[in-house]
Design an enzyme around this catalytic site. Structure first.
Site, PDB file in Angstrom:
ATOM      1  N   ALA A  94      22.605 -44.435  25.014  1.00  0.00           N
ATOM      2  CA  ALA A  94      22.145 -45.545  25.850  1.00  0.00           C
ATOM      3  C   ALA A  94      20.633 -45.510  26.091  1.00  0.00           C
ATOM      4  CB  ALA A  94      22.878 -45.516  27.190  1.00  0.00           C
ATOM      5  N   LYS A  95      20.008 -44.364  25.814  1.00  0.00           N
ATOM      6  CA  LYS A  95      18.554 -44.190  25.956  1.00  0.00           C
ATOM      7  C   LYS A  95      18.064 -44.710  27.308  1.00  0.00           C
ATOM      8  CE  LYS A  95      17.734 -44.225  20.983  1.00  0.00           C
ATOM      9  NZ  LYS A  95      19.150 -44.431  20.562  1.00  0.00           N
TER      10      LYS A  95
END
Length: 272
Positions: A94-95
């Site tokens: 998901a960074k």
């Protein structure tokens, strides 16, 4: 019950170092699946059925699901339900990384709502932007150090005033932030020279390496670097090259053959 790092180390001990990236794109899956009521779910199930005995981890790239709105989030839940009893690490790609109170909501979403074992984070807003994730002692946080894309040169490879590169500064910070032994780093497999130059700076951090396969990273070269210093804490992500290795009704079997070949290649190198 094992925490995330113990779960990953158990897979490493059994010789599994491949992470299957479920970057599932409905325009690339075998056409015969499109008649199914949920082609994405069916595709993922067949990939998982054929790879879970040989995978160390699965990485779910949120972008490929978020684009479909509520249906995409439903598919994330369906994948997690299918994976929940398997011994593999489950990573939310998901960074995330934002101001503290926003990151707290992101952390609660990834770990409490969805129940992932691990997440990918970017560090460029500083410690407070990832601290809410680090407070989950039983989880694992892979922090971007040097990524596999060409744009990594724009910032990550910039030299600082102390003659170190920005990505090296990130690695040193992550080592300091790892008080609860729940940090790892992301280091792109396409950066072989940098990997060779920095392999001794990783300490005991698990390393997630995207970029093998379609992006041009070489599995044998990457594993050889880790093997040269007797480091087994590497997790090599393969997405497109594996899950789209065949477009026919036999794609599951081909995925099995692909991950088996990769495992055999890794075993052949680390046994030397």
């Amino acid at each position: 019950m094992m925490n995330a790092l113990q779960k990953l180390n158990e897979r490493f001990k059994n010789g599994f170092h491949i992470c299957v990236g479920l970057d599932t794109d409905i325009t690339k899956i075998p056409k015969h699946l499109l008649k199914n009521s949920n082609p994405v779910e069916e595709f993922n199930k067949i990939i998982i059925d054929n790879t879970h005995r040989h995978a160390a981890a699965y990485k779910i790239n949120f972008a490929f699901y978020e684009k479909d709105g509520s249906k995409g989030f439903d598919n994330i839940h369906r994948i997690l339900e299918y994976l929940k009893n398997l011994p593999c690490l489950i990573i939310a790609d998901a960074k995330r990384g934002d101001i503290g109170n926003t990151s707290l909501m992101y952390a609660q979403s990834v770990f409490d709502h969805f129940g992932f074992d691990a997440v990918t984070l970017h560090p460029y807003m500083g410690f407070d932007s990832i601290e809410p994730f680090l407070n989950y002692q039983d989880k694992l946080n892979f922090i971007l150090a040097l990524t596999s894309n060409p744009g990594s040169a724009d910032f990550e490879k910039q030299m600082l005033a102390d003659n170190t590169f920005l990505y090296q500064k990130v690695i040193s910070k992550v080592l300091k932030w790892n008080n609860l032994k729940n940090c790892g780093i992301v280091f792109g497999a396409t950066n072989l020279n940098e990997l060779q130059d920095n392999i001794n700076s990783f300490g005991e951090l698990p390393v997630l390496l995207p970029g093998v396969g379609s992006q041009g990273g070489d599995l044998n070269e990457v594993v050889s670097v880790f093997n040269s210093v007797n480091n087994r804490n590497f997790l090599i992500n393969v997405s497109r090259a594996l899950i789209y290795s065949d477009g026919s009704e036999n794609f599951g079997r081909k995925a099995y053959e692909y991950i088996s070949f990769m495992n055999d290649s890794v075993a052949g190198i680390i046994s030397k």
